[in-house]
Design a protein around this motif. Sequence first.
Motif: not given
Length: 481
Positions: A208-209, A234
């Motif tokens: 989710c950005k 990541e």
Amino acid sequence: MRVLDRFEHHGVELDRALAEDASFRRCLPAHRHWTADAVRTYLAARERSERLRTDAGHPATLPVRHEWVAIHHAAHPDARGAQRYERCAWGRRYASADGLVRELWLLSVNELKLDRAPAQIAAAASVLAFGVPARKSRHTRWYEPVDVNVPPARVRVIGVGCGDGEVEVLADWDVHEVSERYDKLAKPVLTQVMGRSELVPGSDCVGCKALAECPEPPRTPGLLHVPAPTRPRERRSVSASDLRRHSECPAAFHLTRVLHLNDGRPENAAIRRGRAVDAVLNESHTRRPRNGCRDVPMPEVLPDLPPDEADTAARMLAQHRGVCPLDGLPAHEQVLVQPRLTAYDPELDTVVIADPDLLHTDAGGWVWRETKTVSRPLWEGRSLLATYPQLALAVVMMAAGVPGGDPRRSRIELEVLRGDGVSCEEIDPFEASTLDEARTVLAALTGPWAADQTCAPNPGPHCASCEVRRWCPSRQGEAAR
């Protein structure tokens, strides 16, 4: 999918496509071994299906490179402020030469998935029936039509297992039937989903950005008590089960917990029995009105288990009736059956996941109950937190304020069910020595996981029952020798 694109859309010979490194960017060797099996299994399944169809007089279908996208553009913004909606369907796309038949193949990584919701199938069929060939431009956020659209007369949605090669036709409808099923099955679900605004933290937070600005999940710096790796990674999610599997074998962890692969072999007796007991308890604990399990008849027969396992499971369920935490619990207390608890450790950039078997309030506090099924009594010489790392994770999460509540009334409980008895242990997550031990247990598991870049195999006795051994690099090396 990249290998299939090379083969189906670019005309690259299959062995060459499987040998091209560009198709396997950021893939570990075990992933590559699985892909070779999965691609060949999928193509063989599709060839069989096509042969049966053409032998029956139906037109052959050919790979379609562009996506089909159903685009709705309104003249004015709606109540959500949106003017444009796009509906897509992920899968492999095919069509007859005249465009009158469209197919979407939905891939499952292991065995054929038989529980797809009717609304999902209707939504996918609608995209096939009413979508236009389109692709995303690098300069826009939306899809743009790229070819002349030939509306189909019939669409087919097909499920396929890349592990077992099984195929099932999920939909074979003309466009009128697609429209009816979409309006009846899919449209109400889409409307409901688009109207929801509550926050549901979980593993989806990883990609989710908006996580940096989102109030959920709660921020818990240093929760896992290990420093960030020296090389940037990541964002990931992790659970106690993930950490335990990684400590046993990093390669098996990557294949089973990250890629969700298995070779289809049945679970062992202990796991089957545990799942059966878990399912019965979940059903009993969600029953309304809530009365606990003391006076609720437990099943004497569990049809999904062989007789010897079913008998042991039934005796375990009978033992639970005497210690069910919901017996006598006031009606106003909140009860959550296997809720998903999520926390975010920004120092490690990791979303931490826990799924208690049962969570309930108690006069302002929270009680976290874990239930285990075992064949023999616990060994008293080993710490409970080391034996069950999910208890260690429960300790640090509760100490960090997840799920919250009055610390004076909050606790962790371990219920251990055997065929010939039951025991219950209580853990105070706010006691200093307990918290220190929990952090030590978690750090020993989390440190290697956080720093691992290769997920190398760790051969040992566990290899004999490993459900992903066929793709393991160590076994591939043995075969090469």
